[in-house]
Design a protein around this motif. Structure first.
Motif, PDB file in Angstrom:
ATOM      1  N   UNK A 131       0.863  -1.176   0.000  1.00  0.00           N
ATOM      2  CA  UNK A 131       0.000   0.000   0.000  1.00  0.00           C
ATOM      3  C   UNK A 131       0.900   1.227   0.000  1.00  0.00           C
ATOM      4  N   UNK A 132       0.514   2.210  -0.787  1.00  0.00           N
ATOM      5  CA  UNK A 132       1.249   3.473  -0.867  1.00  0.00           C
ATOM      6  C   UNK A 132       0.244   4.608  -0.746  1.00  0.00           C
ATOM      7  N   UNK A 133       0.554   5.574   0.077  1.00  0.00           N
ATOM      8  CA  UNK A 133      -0.255   6.782   0.182  1.00  0.00           C
ATOM      9  C   UNK A 133       0.673   7.945  -0.153  1.00  0.00           C
ATOM     10  N   UNK A 134       0.449   8.534  -1.323  1.00  0.00           N
ATOM     11  CA  UNK A 134       1.264   9.662  -1.764  1.00  0.00           C
ATOM     12  C   UNK A 134       0.586  10.961  -1.367  1.00  0.00           C
ATOM     13  N   UNK A 135       1.392  11.914  -0.899  1.00  0.00           N
ATOM     14  CA  UNK A 135       0.894  13.202  -0.422  1.00  0.00           C
ATOM     15  C   UNK A 135      -0.201  12.982   0.626  1.00  0.00           C
ATOM     16  N   UNK A 136       0.146  12.225   1.661  1.00  0.00           N
ATOM     17  CA  UNK A 136      -0.803  11.780   2.684  1.00  0.00           C
ATOM     18  C   UNK A 136      -1.581  12.921   3.334  1.00  0.00           C
ATOM     19  N   UNK A 137      -0.971  14.083   3.504  1.00  0.00           N
ATOM     20  CA  UNK A 137      -1.653  15.200   4.151  1.00  0.00           C
ATOM     21  C   UNK A 137      -2.169  16.217   3.140  1.00  0.00           C
ATOM     22  N   UNK A 138      -2.205  15.816   1.870  1.00  0.00           N
ATOM     23  CA  UNK A 138      -2.753  16.633   0.790  1.00  0.00           C
ATOM     24  C   UNK A 138      -2.110  18.027   0.750  1.00  0.00           C
ATOM     25  N   UNK A 139      -0.784  18.047   0.857  1.00  0.00           N
ATOM     26  CA  UNK A 139      -0.041  19.312   0.831  1.00  0.00           C
ATOM     27  C   UNK A 139      -0.238  20.021  -0.504  1.00  0.00           C
ATOM     28  N   UNK A 140      -0.289  21.330  -0.458  1.00  0.00           N
ATOM     29  CA  UNK A 140      -0.369  22.129  -1.671  1.00  0.00           C
ATOM     30  C   UNK A 140       1.027  22.655  -1.964  1.00  0.00           C
ATOM     31  N   UNK A 141       1.489  22.402  -3.149  1.00  0.00           N
ATOM     32  CA  UNK A 141       2.785  22.902  -3.572  1.00  0.00           C
ATOM     33  C   UNK A 141       2.704  23.292  -5.033  1.00  0.00           C
ATOM     34  N   UNK A 142       3.015  24.525  -5.339  1.00  0.00           N
ATOM     35  CA  UNK A 142       3.012  24.976  -6.732  1.00  0.00           C
ATOM     36  C   UNK A 142       4.416  24.759  -7.281  1.00  0.00           C
ATOM     37  N   UNK A 143       4.493  24.078  -8.417  1.00  0.00           N
ATOM     38  CA  UNK A 143       5.790  23.752  -9.000  1.00  0.00           C
ATOM     39  C   UNK A 143       6.153  24.625 -10.193  1.00  0.00           C
TER      40      UNK A 143
END
Length: 174
Positions: A131-143
């Motif tokens: 199981x993988x949870x990417x961006x677990x805390x739903x961070x906002x980052x503009x790239x």
């Protein structure tokens, strides 16, 4: 640790802004990587510190000395993993410090940290689950963004980190 000094040049055309580029860049910095083991636990980390600038610009000399677009001063990652007899679990942090949207250095993106979680387990000799949870805390980052400053309409076209996503997989080897 790796110290670096880089010089590069670019002659290009950006279709979205209909702009030509003819410039030289310089960057100095250091990259650090390390791994630490304590029993079944391992910690891996890296950080890159960069001081980059537009050294010369044949078309827009007013940009000389500015920081190139989307270039944070700090990029980092940290991964902690605990190994079991039949699996492993852990967390990874990936992030960047603030960066300018465009070469004009008017609009700044905030820095961010993305947290990812992972676990895997060997169910039998040939079958494993993960199981993988990417961006677990739903961070906002503009790239990246098209605009170099906020326009009159207040709308900026930007690309962000992918929101939280989770995947579960079963793998059978034969």
């Amino acid at each position: 640790a790796t110290a670096f000094y880089a010089q590069t040049e670019e002659q290009n055309f950006e279709a979205t802004s209909q702009t030509f580029f003819d410039r030289k860049y310089e960057a100095t910095g250091i990259e650090l990587e390390s791994t630490y083991y304590v029993g079944r636990f391992d910690l891996r980390g890296s950080v890159t510190l960069t001081d980059a600038k537009i050294a010369e610009d044949a078309i827009s000399p007013e940009l000389e000395g500015n920081t190139p677009r989307r270039q944070p001063d700090v990029l980092y990652s940290l991964i902690g993993r605990y190994s079991l007899d039949s699996g492993a679990f852990g967390v990874s942090l990936v992030g960047a410090s603030e960066a300018y949207a465009q070469d004009s250095n008017d609009l700044t993106f905030d820095g961010y940290t993305q947290v990812n979680l992972f676990a895997s387990y060997q169910l039998s000799q040939n079958l494993s689950a993960s199981i993988n949870v990417n961006n677990a805390f739903d961070a906002v980052g503009i790239t990246e963004a098209e605009e170099g400053s906020v326009p009159d309409n207040g709308i900026i076209r930007a690309r962000t980190l992918t929101g939280r996503s989770t995947s579960v997989s079963l793998r059978y080897q034969f």
